[in-house]
Design an enzyme around this catalytic site. Structure first.
Site: not given
Length: 316
Positions: A205, A58
Protein backbone atom coordinates in the site's frame (compact mmCIF):
# COMPACT_ATOMS: atom_id res chain seq x y z
CA UNK A 1 -9.68 -16.89 1.79
CA UNK A 2 -7.96 -18.13 -1.35
CA UNK A 3 -4.70 -20.01 -0.70
CA UNK A 4 -1.24 -19.60 -2.16
CA UNK A 5 1.92 -21.69 -1.79
CA UNK A 6 5.28 -20.33 -0.64
CA UNK A 7 7.45 -21.74 -3.37
CA UNK A 8 9.34 -24.96 -2.81
CA UNK A 9 8.54 -24.93 0.90
CA UNK A 10 5.09 -26.33 0.24
CA UNK A 11 3.73 -24.03 2.96
CA UNK A 12 0.17 -22.97 2.15
CA UNK A 13 -0.92 -19.51 3.24
CA UNK A 14 -3.84 -17.16 2.73
CA UNK A 15 -3.51 -15.02 -0.40
CA UNK A 16 -3.04 -11.94 1.79
CA UNK A 17 -0.74 -12.03 4.82
CA UNK A 18 -0.24 -9.61 7.71
CA UNK A 19 2.86 -7.49 8.14
CA UNK A 20 3.21 -6.59 11.81
CA UNK A 21 6.03 -4.02 11.70
CA UNK A 22 3.84 -0.94 11.96
CA UNK A 23 2.22 -2.19 15.14
CA UNK A 24 5.32 -1.24 17.11
CA UNK A 25 7.95 0.28 14.84
CA UNK A 26 8.59 3.06 12.30
CA UNK A 27 5.04 4.33 11.79
CA UNK A 28 4.10 6.65 14.65
CA UNK A 29 5.40 4.26 17.34
CA UNK A 30 4.36 6.61 20.16
CA UNK A 31 0.71 5.71 19.56
CA UNK A 32 1.20 1.95 19.64
CA UNK A 33 -1.60 -0.02 21.25
CA UNK A 34 -0.50 -3.58 21.85
CA UNK A 35 -3.89 -4.84 22.95
CA UNK A 36 -5.58 -3.52 19.82
CA UNK A 37 -2.79 -4.98 17.68
CA UNK A 38 -3.29 -8.37 19.31
CA UNK A 39 -6.99 -8.15 18.46
CA UNK A 40 -6.07 -7.33 14.87
CA UNK A 41 -3.74 -10.33 14.60
CA UNK A 42 -6.37 -12.67 15.99
CA UNK A 43 -9.09 -11.21 13.77
CA UNK A 44 -6.82 -11.71 10.78
CA UNK A 45 -6.36 -15.37 11.65
CA UNK A 46 -10.12 -15.74 12.07
CA UNK A 47 -10.55 -14.37 8.53
CA UNK A 48 -8.10 -16.84 6.96
CA UNK A 49 -4.82 -14.93 7.16
CA UNK A 50 -2.10 -17.44 7.92
CA UNK A 51 1.19 -15.71 7.02
CA UNK A 52 2.20 -13.54 9.99
CA UNK A 53 5.41 -11.57 9.39
CA UNK A 54 7.64 -9.88 11.96
CA UNK A 55 11.39 -9.29 12.59
CA UNK A 56 13.75 -8.84 15.51
CA UNK A 57 14.63 -5.28 14.46
CA UNK A 58 11.02 -4.11 14.72
CA UNK A 59 10.95 -2.28 18.03
CA UNK A 60 13.65 -3.52 18.24
CA UNK A 61 12.49 -6.82 19.69
CA UNK A 62 9.08 -5.64 20.94
CA UNK A 63 7.22 -6.66 17.78
CA UNK A 64 8.25 -10.30 18.12
CA UNK A 65 7.11 -10.21 21.74
CA UNK A 66 3.77 -8.77 20.62
CA UNK A 67 3.30 -11.45 17.97
CA UNK A 68 4.26 -14.12 20.46
CA UNK A 69 1.55 -12.93 22.84
CA UNK A 70 -1.02 -12.80 20.06
CA UNK A 71 -0.29 -16.36 18.93
CA UNK A 72 -0.68 -18.03 22.32
CA UNK A 73 -2.94 -21.00 21.73
CA UNK A 74 -2.99 -20.38 17.96
CA UNK A 75 0.55 -21.23 16.89
CA UNK A 76 -0.53 -24.17 14.73
CA UNK A 77 -2.96 -21.98 12.76
CA UNK A 78 -0.29 -19.79 11.17
CA UNK A 79 2.85 -19.76 9.08
CA UNK A 80 5.14 -17.68 11.28
CA UNK A 81 7.81 -15.61 9.54
CA UNK A 82 10.55 -13.58 11.17
CA UNK A 83 13.85 -12.05 10.14
CA UNK A 84 17.39 -11.41 11.32
CA UNK A 85 20.32 -9.42 10.00
CA UNK A 86 19.42 -5.82 10.85
CA UNK A 87 20.23 -4.02 14.09
CA UNK A 88 19.61 -0.52 15.42
CA UNK A 89 22.81 1.27 16.40
CA UNK A 90 22.97 4.91 17.40
CA UNK A 91 19.63 5.50 15.74
CA UNK A 92 20.74 3.92 12.46
CA UNK A 93 19.65 0.56 11.05
CA UNK A 94 22.70 -1.49 10.11
CA UNK A 95 22.96 -4.90 8.40
CA UNK A 96 24.88 -7.60 10.26
CA UNK A 97 25.22 -10.95 8.52
CA UNK A 98 27.96 -12.61 10.52
CA UNK A 99 27.24 -16.29 11.24
CA UNK A 100 27.67 -15.80 15.00
CA UNK A 101 25.11 -12.98 14.94
CA UNK A 102 22.61 -15.11 13.00
CA UNK A 103 22.98 -18.01 15.42
CA UNK A 104 22.41 -15.73 18.41
CA UNK A 105 19.56 -13.88 16.71
CA UNK A 106 17.43 -16.96 16.13
CA UNK A 107 17.66 -17.92 19.79
CA UNK A 108 16.36 -14.50 20.76
CA UNK A 109 13.54 -14.68 18.23
CA UNK A 110 12.44 -18.13 19.38
CA UNK A 111 12.37 -16.91 22.97
CA UNK A 112 10.42 -13.72 22.23
CA UNK A 113 7.95 -15.50 19.96
CA UNK A 114 7.62 -18.30 22.52
CA UNK A 115 7.87 -21.00 19.86
CA UNK A 116 10.09 -24.01 19.24
CA UNK A 117 10.51 -23.41 15.51
CA UNK A 118 10.03 -20.56 13.03
CA UNK A 119 8.36 -21.56 9.75
CA UNK A 120 10.08 -18.99 7.52
CA UNK A 121 13.27 -17.33 8.74
CA UNK A 122 14.52 -14.53 6.52
CA UNK A 123 17.81 -12.70 6.13
CA UNK A 124 16.54 -9.14 6.41
CA UNK A 125 19.36 -7.60 4.39
CA UNK A 126 22.60 -8.85 2.89
CA UNK A 127 25.57 -7.49 4.85
CA UNK A 128 27.98 -5.87 2.36
CA UNK A 129 30.89 -6.76 4.66
CA UNK A 130 30.08 -10.47 4.86
CA UNK A 131 29.93 -12.84 1.88
CA UNK A 132 26.32 -13.86 1.41
CA UNK A 133 27.51 -17.47 1.23
CA UNK A 134 28.72 -17.19 4.84
CA UNK A 135 25.46 -15.68 6.08
CA UNK A 136 23.36 -18.17 4.16
CA UNK A 137 25.46 -21.10 5.31
CA UNK A 138 24.63 -20.14 8.90
CA UNK A 139 20.96 -19.82 7.97
CA UNK A 140 21.05 -23.31 6.48
CA UNK A 141 22.50 -24.67 9.72
CA UNK A 142 19.43 -23.39 11.54
CA UNK A 143 17.26 -25.57 9.31
CA UNK A 144 19.48 -28.58 9.97
CA UNK A 145 19.24 -27.88 13.71
CA UNK A 146 15.43 -27.81 13.54
CA UNK A 147 15.16 -24.21 14.72
CA UNK A 148 13.61 -22.97 11.47
CA UNK A 149 11.79 -24.83 8.72
CA UNK A 150 12.44 -22.76 5.59
CA UNK A 151 14.55 -19.80 4.54
CA UNK A 152 13.79 -16.49 2.90
CA UNK A 153 15.75 -13.39 2.03
CA UNK A 154 14.81 -9.74 1.68
CA UNK A 155 15.90 -7.06 -0.81
CA UNK A 156 18.56 -9.19 -2.47
CA UNK A 157 19.97 -8.89 -5.97
CA UNK A 158 19.74 -11.70 -8.49
CA UNK A 159 23.46 -12.46 -8.02
CA UNK A 160 23.00 -12.67 -4.27
CA UNK A 161 19.96 -14.89 -4.71
CA UNK A 162 21.89 -17.23 -6.95
CA UNK A 163 24.80 -17.45 -4.50
CA UNK A 164 22.52 -18.18 -1.57
CA UNK A 165 20.32 -20.65 -3.46
CA UNK A 166 23.37 -22.70 -4.41
CA UNK A 167 23.91 -23.40 -0.71
CA UNK A 168 20.33 -23.90 0.50
CA UNK A 169 16.98 -23.47 -1.28
CA UNK A 170 15.31 -20.07 -1.03
CA UNK A 171 11.64 -20.58 -0.23
CA UNK A 172 10.66 -16.92 -0.52
CA UNK A 173 12.05 -13.52 -1.44
CA UNK A 174 10.56 -10.56 0.40
CA UNK A 175 10.90 -7.14 -1.18
CA UNK A 176 8.87 -4.00 -1.68
CA UNK A 177 6.28 -4.25 -4.43
CA UNK A 178 3.35 -1.96 -5.11
CA UNK A 179 1.77 0.24 -7.73
CA UNK A 180 4.50 2.80 -7.13
CA UNK A 181 7.43 0.41 -6.47
CA UNK A 182 7.96 -2.10 -9.28
CA UNK A 183 11.74 -2.50 -9.43
CA UNK A 184 11.59 -6.21 -8.61
CA UNK A 185 9.41 -7.06 -11.59
CA UNK A 186 12.25 -6.90 -14.10
CA UNK A 187 14.77 -9.36 -12.65
CA UNK A 188 13.98 -10.60 -9.15
CA UNK A 189 10.45 -11.87 -9.75
CA UNK A 190 11.53 -13.79 -12.90
CA UNK A 191 14.37 -15.32 -10.87
CA UNK A 192 11.88 -16.41 -8.21
CA UNK A 193 9.69 -18.06 -10.81
CA UNK A 194 12.61 -19.86 -12.41
CA UNK A 195 13.75 -21.21 -9.03
CA UNK A 196 10.36 -21.95 -7.43
CA UNK A 197 10.59 -19.26 -4.78
CA UNK A 198 7.55 -17.31 -3.66
CA UNK A 199 7.56 -13.52 -3.62
CA UNK A 200 6.35 -11.78 -0.46
CA UNK A 201 5.40 -8.19 -1.21
CA UNK A 202 5.92 -5.77 1.64
CA UNK A 203 4.53 -2.22 1.64
CA UNK A 204 1.93 -3.13 -1.02
CA UNK A 205 0.00 0.00 0.00
CA UNK A 206 2.99 2.27 -0.48
CA UNK A 207 3.42 2.78 3.28
CA UNK A 208 -0.15 4.00 3.41
CA UNK A 209 0.10 6.59 0.65
CA UNK A 210 -1.74 4.56 -1.99
CA UNK A 211 -4.83 4.35 0.21
CA UNK A 212 -5.47 8.07 -0.32
CA UNK A 213 -5.69 8.68 3.41
CA UNK A 214 -2.38 10.55 3.59
CA UNK A 215 -2.43 13.90 1.78
CA UNK A 216 0.11 15.92 3.78
CA UNK A 217 3.31 15.24 5.68
CA UNK A 218 1.74 17.21 8.54
CA UNK A 219 -0.51 14.19 9.17
CA UNK A 220 2.56 12.24 10.33
CA UNK A 221 3.73 12.41 13.92
CA UNK A 222 7.22 13.75 14.63
CA UNK A 223 8.64 10.26 15.27
CA UNK A 224 7.11 8.67 12.18
CA UNK A 225 9.84 7.19 9.97
CA UNK A 226 8.06 8.34 6.82
CA UNK A 227 8.87 11.98 7.62
CA UNK A 228 12.40 11.31 6.40
CA UNK A 229 11.41 9.27 3.36
CA UNK A 230 11.91 11.00 -0.03
CA UNK A 231 8.41 10.16 -1.29
CA UNK A 232 6.78 11.72 1.74
CA UNK A 233 8.38 15.12 1.50
CA UNK A 234 5.88 17.94 0.92
CA UNK A 235 6.74 18.48 -2.75
CA UNK A 236 6.84 14.75 -3.45
CA UNK A 237 3.45 14.15 -1.85
CA UNK A 238 1.96 16.94 -3.92
CA UNK A 239 3.34 15.50 -7.16
CA UNK A 240 2.45 11.93 -6.26
CA UNK A 241 -1.22 12.74 -5.67
CA UNK A 242 -1.89 12.03 -9.34
CA UNK A 243 -1.06 8.37 -8.69
CA UNK A 244 -3.67 8.18 -5.95
CA UNK A 245 -6.19 9.94 -8.18
CA UNK A 246 -5.73 7.30 -10.88
CA UNK A 247 -6.13 4.50 -8.32
CA UNK A 248 -9.28 6.16 -6.96
CA UNK A 249 -10.73 6.29 -10.47
CA UNK A 250 -10.31 2.54 -10.81
CA UNK A 251 -11.72 2.06 -7.31
CA UNK A 252 -14.90 3.89 -8.26
CA UNK A 253 -15.24 1.73 -11.37
CA UNK A 254 -14.99 -1.44 -9.26
CA UNK A 255 -17.02 -0.16 -6.30
CA UNK A 256 -13.96 -0.65 -4.13
CA UNK A 257 -11.50 1.44 -2.13
CA UNK A 258 -8.07 2.59 -3.35
CA UNK A 259 -6.42 0.24 -0.85
CA UNK A 260 -8.33 -2.71 -2.26
CA UNK A 261 -7.34 -1.78 -5.81
CA UNK A 262 -3.68 -1.50 -4.81
CA UNK A 263 -3.75 -4.94 -3.21
CA UNK A 264 -5.75 -6.52 -6.02
CA UNK A 265 -3.15 -5.26 -8.49
CA UNK A 266 -0.37 -7.03 -6.57
CA UNK A 267 -2.42 -10.22 -6.33
CA UNK A 268 -3.14 -10.10 -10.06
CA UNK A 269 0.58 -10.29 -10.86
CA UNK A 270 0.61 -14.01 -10.08
CA UNK A 271 -0.40 -16.68 -7.61
CA UNK A 272 3.21 -16.93 -6.41
CA UNK A 273 2.98 -13.45 -4.84
CA UNK A 274 1.66 -12.85 -1.32
CA UNK A 275 1.24 -9.23 -0.21
CA UNK A 276 1.57 -8.51 3.51
CA UNK A 277 -0.16 -5.19 4.21
CA UNK A 278 0.09 -3.99 7.76
CA UNK A 279 -2.51 -2.28 9.90
CA UNK A 280 -3.30 -1.56 13.52
CA UNK A 281 -7.03 -1.14 12.94
CA UNK A 282 -9.74 -3.77 12.62
CA UNK A 283 -11.64 -1.69 10.07
CA UNK A 284 -8.58 -1.43 7.83
CA UNK A 285 -7.95 -5.15 8.21
CA UNK A 286 -11.40 -6.02 6.89
CA UNK A 287 -10.98 -3.54 4.04
CA UNK A 288 -7.63 -5.02 3.06
CA UNK A 289 -8.77 -8.64 3.16
CA UNK A 290 -11.73 -7.90 0.89
CA UNK A 291 -9.20 -7.20 -1.87
CA UNK A 292 -8.69 -10.96 -2.23
CA UNK A 293 -12.08 -11.12 -3.94
CA UNK A 294 -11.67 -8.04 -6.12
CA UNK A 295 -11.29 -8.65 -9.86
CA UNK A 296 -9.60 -5.96 -11.93
CA UNK A 297 -10.58 -5.81 -15.59
CA UNK A 298 -8.15 -5.49 -18.47
CA UNK A 299 -9.15 -1.82 -18.75
CA UNK A 300 -8.44 -1.34 -15.03
CA UNK A 301 -5.01 -2.92 -15.34
CA UNK A 302 -4.22 -0.77 -18.36
CA UNK A 303 -5.15 2.36 -16.41
CA UNK A 304 -2.74 1.32 -13.64
CA UNK A 305 0.05 0.06 -15.88
CA UNK A 306 2.31 3.11 -15.98
CA UNK A 307 1.69 4.78 -12.63
CA UNK A 308 5.16 3.92 -11.35
CA UNK A 309 6.66 5.94 -14.19
CA UNK A 310 5.31 9.10 -12.57
CA UNK A 311 6.58 8.66 -9.02
CA UNK A 312 8.52 11.50 -7.42
CA UNK A 313 11.12 10.45 -4.83
CA UNK A 314 13.29 7.41 -4.26
CA UNK A 315 12.10 4.47 -2.14
CA UNK A 316 14.64 5.31 0.57
Amino acid sequence: MQQRTLGSSGLTVGAIGLGCMGMSFAYDPATRDDEESIRVINAAIDEGVTLIDTADVYGPFTNEELVGRALRGRRDEVVLASKCGLVVRNGEITPIGRPDHIRAAVEGSLRRLNVDVIDLYQLHRVDPDVPVEDSWGAMGELVADGKVRHLGISEATVDQLAAAHSIHPIAAVQSELSLWSRDELSEVLPWCREHDAAFIAYSPLGRGFLTGALTSVDQLEADDWRRGNPRFQAKSIERNRGIVTAIADVARDRNATPAQVALAWVLALGEDIVPIPGTRRLTRLKENLAAADLHLTAANLEALATLADHVTGDRY
